[in-house]
Design an enzyme around this catalytic site. Sequence first.
Site, PDB file in Angstrom:
ATOM      1  N   LYS A   1     -13.113  -9.587   0.806  1.00 12.94           N
ATOM      2  CA  LYS A   1     -12.785  -8.386   1.510  1.00 12.94           C
ATOM      3  C   LYS A   1     -12.365  -6.974   0.875  1.00 12.94           C
ATOM      4  CE  LYS A   1      -9.746  -5.978   4.216  1.00 12.94           C
ATOM      5  NZ  LYS A   1      -8.775  -4.684   4.019  1.00 12.94           N
TER       6      LYS A   1
ATOM      7  N   GLY B   1      -1.602  -7.697  -4.021  1.00 13.60           N
ATOM      8  CA  GLY B   1      -1.256  -6.522  -3.319  1.00 13.60           C
ATOM      9  C   GLY B   1       0.082  -6.405  -2.914  1.00 13.60           C
ATOM     10  N   SER B   2       0.475  -5.665  -1.617  1.00 12.07           N
ATOM     11  CA  SER B   2       1.823  -5.443  -1.150  1.00 12.07           C
ATOM     12  C   SER B   2       2.502  -6.867  -0.687  1.00 12.07           C
ATOM     13  CB  SER B   2       1.929  -4.357  -0.255  1.00 12.07           C
ATOM     14  OG  SER B   2       1.324  -5.103   1.113  1.00 12.07           O
TER      15      SER B   2
ATOM     16  N   GLY C   1       1.863  -7.341   3.006  1.00 11.80           N
ATOM     17  CA  GLY C   1       0.309  -7.706   3.297  1.00 11.80           C
ATOM     18  C   GLY C   1       0.090  -9.095   3.067  1.00 11.80           C
ATOM     19  N   GLY C   2       0.538  -9.470   1.759  1.00 11.96           N
ATOM     20  CA  GLY C   2       0.180 -10.553   1.048  1.00 11.96           C
ATOM     21  C   GLY C   2       1.224 -11.725   1.942  1.00 11.96           C
TER      22      GLY C   2
ATOM     23  N   GLU D   1      -0.602 -12.432  -5.238  1.00 16.53           N
ATOM     24  CA  GLU D   1       0.130 -11.658  -6.509  1.00 16.53           C
ATOM     25  C   GLU D   1       0.600 -10.562  -5.369  1.00 16.53           C
ATOM     26  OE1 GLU D   1      -0.376  -8.367  -9.705  1.00 16.53           O
ATOM     27  OE2 GLU D   1      -1.721 -10.191  -9.884  1.00 16.53           O
TER      28      GLU D   1
ATOM     29  N   CYS E   1       0.950  -3.158 -11.752  1.00 16.84           N
ATOM     30  CA  CYS E   1       1.947  -4.256 -11.393  1.00 16.84           C
ATOM     31  C   CYS E   1       2.920  -5.006 -12.250  1.00 16.84           C
ATOM     32  CB  CYS E   1       1.165  -5.684 -10.624  1.00 16.84           C
ATOM     33  SG  CYS E   1       0.003  -6.127 -11.852  1.00 16.84           S
TER      34      CYS E   1
ATOM     35  N   GLU F   1      10.759  -3.120  -5.380  1.00 17.08           N
ATOM     36  CA  GLU F   1       9.741  -2.631  -6.108  1.00 17.08           C
ATOM     37  C   GLU F   1       9.593  -1.357  -5.543  1.00 17.08           C
ATOM     38  OE1 GLU F   1       5.420  -3.490  -7.852  1.00 17.08           O
ATOM     39  OE2 GLU F   1       6.188  -4.453  -6.029  1.00 17.08           O
TER      40      GLU F   1
END
Length: 480
Positions: free
Chosen positions: A147, A202-203, A206-207, A226, A263, A350
């Site tokens: 994606k 990603g965030s 979203g994750g 992650e 990250c 974060e």
Amino acid sequence: MTTTTAELDRIVADAAAAAHVWRTSDAPTRAGWLRAIADALDANRGELVEIADRETRLGATRLTGEVGRTTGQLRLFASVVEEGSYLELTVDDADPAATPPRPELRRLLVGVGPVAVFSASNFPFAFSVCGGDTASALAAGNPVIVKAHSGHPELSRRTAEVAIAALTDAGAPAGSLALVEGREAGNALVQHPVVQAAGFTGSLSGGRALFDLASGRPDPIPFYGELGSVNPVVITPAAVVARGDALADGLVGSFTLGVGQFCTKPGVVFVPDGAGFEDAVATRVAAASGGPLLTDRITDAFPGGIETLLGDPSVQVAAHGAETHDGARPVVLTTDAEAVAARPEVLLEEVFGPVTLLVRYGSDADLHAALAAVPGSLTATLHAEEGDAVDETLELLQARAGRVLFAGWPTGVAVTWSQQHGGPWPATTSLHTSVGASAIRRFLRPVTFQDAPAHLLPAPLRDESLASLPHRRNGTLRVP
């Protein structure tokens, strides 16, 4: 551009058709396919870097190096496939005299099937179309459907074109690698019954949404995400005395690297109260430059994250970096260990961008109480001297991170056999790594064959293959 439902169904069907070929491919063939992608990316490096710089503004130097990292990890996984220990080949010979009698058992790991990979914004090559998730999933013997990230769509399309052409020319089956675009397509992809695992960088928000979709399927699949990481650093009083200036230089260079969009950025740094380290950092950050952030969404979120931290009565601004007209300005904030222990949900959130939070501690007890509140992270760093009593500190840091550093700074992840890039929640959704040779383990599943005729065994489990592959037989490790 958004992938339609009909297009997604066709892509997934092609991946399903290719899955058997990938799962049963021999080591030289599969390794050759991985190296073909790497060679093609290297051959098209100039064009790809130009597109990437236009879309991400990360700069040609950084992006050129990232292409090298990407092709290097593809070649690493080719060598992992050829070496063979990732298969975990294990044989227990039949023993009729055992109680109860023992059959012959032969075990190995096989690819799970088509894998969905979600690209990251901050690494448009190394964690994107042909990045580590894709490389490890292919190495495990699985087709991959990527994606694309909305932050670099043109680069994603061109990278996919280059890689797919390379695979085709190398003889890989149609459907080995494909690209989809759009949030709806991504959601549908992780829920598609043909897809057997997913990797994401990603965030946290979203994750977590995708993680829930993967877990909520009628047939739940593993989702290797992650997500978020504050990467705590502890500096002891003795370390400040011995090398405080060098540590201040290193911290400023690390938290501003890539405009703070790594990250592994050191986001929370525990420093001894009254040792002068805050002033040393403030002096150095004044000359540090910021710059544009990757996307409009990240740009809009950065000031809000700073304001949230400043909303806590314990937090103050220690220093700002150089003025910038086109992006985020570095900032150093300060607080104390007591506040962190009391309000970790505010102070340990974060913030993606060039900011770090210095946390003053007056005693080991204060430090340890605050460390106990730190969420799971990708890394933890301890800067100490030989005579320091740091056993309890180290135990707390080790419990919260997948990689513990004793020198240097966490921004920089070597792609090796022993690397660990993953940690307790929310750093990752599992205890696996997304970088290094062990990343292949995410996309494999074990199968045991009991009393199987030799000609029906997978080729690696046959005695003639075992003679040249690492394996365990009747409990004894055998390395050719």
